[in-house]
Write a protein that holds these residues in place. Structure first.
Motif, PDB file in Angstrom:
ATOM      1  N   ILE A 113       0.795  -1.235   0.000  1.00 42.45           N
ATOM      2  CA  ILE A 113       0.000   0.000   0.000  1.00 42.45           C
ATOM      3  C   ILE A 113       0.821   1.276   0.000  1.00 42.45           C
ATOM      4  N   LYS A 155      -0.256  12.026  -3.169  1.00 46.18           N
ATOM      5  CA  LYS A 155      -1.408  11.506  -2.437  1.00 46.18           C
ATOM      6  C   LYS A 155      -1.656  12.306  -1.163  1.00 46.18           C
ATOM      7  N   GLY A 193       2.757   5.193   4.572  1.00 46.61           N
ATOM      8  CA  GLY A 193       1.961   4.003   4.817  1.00 46.61           C
ATOM      9  C   GLY A 193       1.913   3.646   6.290  1.00 46.61           C
ATOM     10  N   PRO A 232      -2.158   5.956   3.137  1.00 45.48           N
ATOM     11  CA  PRO A 232      -2.745   4.612   3.033  1.00 45.48           C
ATOM     12  C   PRO A 232      -2.566   3.813   4.317  1.00 45.48           C
ATOM     13  N   CYS A 270      -3.457  -0.137   6.104  1.00 49.09           N
ATOM     14  CA  CYS A 270      -3.939  -1.504   5.932  1.00 49.09           C
ATOM     15  C   CYS A 270      -4.098  -2.147   7.302  1.00 49.09           C
TER      16      CYS A 270
END
Length: 374
Positions: free
Chosen positions: A162, A169, A237, A320, A322
């Motif tokens: 990710i 971003k 991340g 991002p 996860c």
């Protein structure tokens, strides 16, 4: 509502203090200055361990962590460098003495101790540790050792899928957050237009690209030798370790009242942060250095629900995230009480008000954060 606003205001005061800390040297009365997370990394991995009255459980956790890290260094080579940062959050027992013993055995370059004079809360301790980290990756782990340390590799594998390598971003995410927060007079003090005008300052200060810790830390080696980093932005991340896959088994072991409170808390988390992560409270999370610098510098909550606040910040910044299933064992000695659940619910309300309803907690740019640190 007036009381909520007063608490929100009081919680923001700590953010306005300079980002400073010192390390404890067990053999010297002179504190050692800390590095800052806005500096270039000099380690592949930093492990931040918040500890409050953990004299009985800390030693076994450190033993497991150091054994794994040394074995991995032997497997991967000298490029895999690491540090453990123990943040003693005003403990009244021998937590600091336990940490000091490990410093003497392994050296201050490997094991470090940060001490907070009075108990401020887990969120405050984690923030202090993260802001003093030297690693390209920063791991948050609880002192009780409930999660198997080797599951770090599961978090790394999740991050590899990710990670965002550029700032596009992040700029995208903060603009999206501004559009939701900047409407009306209670927004970000100037609205979207002012934020767009200032986006040219939204740059991370010279973080080398974080190579996979699984493959070794080549950029750290380059940084140490004076070579220019390949990617000065650094990747973005966060991997949240999760016990959600153990939910059914946990429900059968807990009392009906605790199950009711747990479900209520999860519902509140969903209303505040969405369903992106099912288990926000597992004490095993991995951050890229850049993500840690942005998120923890903006973090305000000092006690229980800072994990949810970080998720809200990540959502608004476009970082991002996860969720990765990890092995977890319930360890006796939990500090969660019925009153803790009530306080956690109140903190979730503060997050909702401060970030989503009134915009009283603006999200600061990395350029601004860097100036505060200096």
């Amino acid at each position: 509502m007036g009381k909520v606003l007063n608490i929100v205001t009081s919680l923001t005061k700590e953010f306005d203090e300079p980002i400073q800390c010192t390390l404890e040297d067990p053999d010297s009365a002179t504190p050692v200055p800390c590095p800052l997370i806005i500096d270039a990394p000099t380690k592949a991995l930093s492990c931040i361990i918040p500890a409050y009255n953990e004299e009985d459980r800390l030693g076994s956790t450190l033993d497991e962590a150091l054994a794994y890290l040394q074995e991995r260094r032997e497997r991967q080579g000298p490029s895999f460098t690491y540090e453990l940062i123990i943040v003693d959050d005003g403990s009244k027992d021998g937590t600091a003495k336990v940490a000091a013993g490990y410093i003497r055995r392994h050296g201050m370059d490997t094991v470090r101790l940060l001490r907070v004079s009075a108990n401020r809360g887990k969120g405050h301790a984690v923030k202090r540790g993260m802001l003093a980290a030297r690693g390209e990756y920063c791991l948050l782990m609880d002192a009780d050792g409930a999660t198997r340390f080797a599951d770090l590799e599961k978090l790394e594998a999740g991050l590899e899928k990710i990670m965002v390598p550029t700032e596009a971003k992040l700029a995208e995410g903060i603009l999206a957050g501004a559009k939701s927060l900047g409407r009306g007079k209670g927004g970000l003090g100037g609205g979207v237009e002012a934020l767009e005008a200032g986006l040219h300052d939204f740059i991370v200060p010279s973080f080398p690209s974080a190579a996979s810790a699984r493959a070794g830390s080549t950029s750290t080696a380059a940084s140490s030798s004076g070579a220019a980093p390949a990617d000065p932005q650094g990747p973005l991340g966060v991997a949240y370790g999760s016990r959600a896959h153990l939910h059914k088994d946990a429900v059968t072991k807990r009392s009906p009242m605790r199950n009711f409170l747990t479900r209520g808390f999860h519902l509140l988390v969903f209303l505040v942060a969405g369903g992106r992560v099912r288990d926000t409270q597992c004490g095993f999370k991995l951050f890229t250095r850049r993500a840690a610098a942005v998120l923890f510098s903006n973090q305000r909550l000092q006690r229980w629900c800072f994990d949810v606040e970080l998720l809200v910040l990540a959502n608004k910044l476009g970082i991002p995230v996860c969720e990765v299933s990890v092995n977890w064992t319930e360890i006796p000695g939990s500090k969660i009480r019925f009153t803790s659940i009530i306080l956690m619910a109140f903190e979730l309300l503060i997050i909702k008000v401060a970030y989503q309803m009134m915009g009283s907690w603006p999200i600061h740019s990395e350029a601004t954060l860097s100036k505060k640190a200096n």
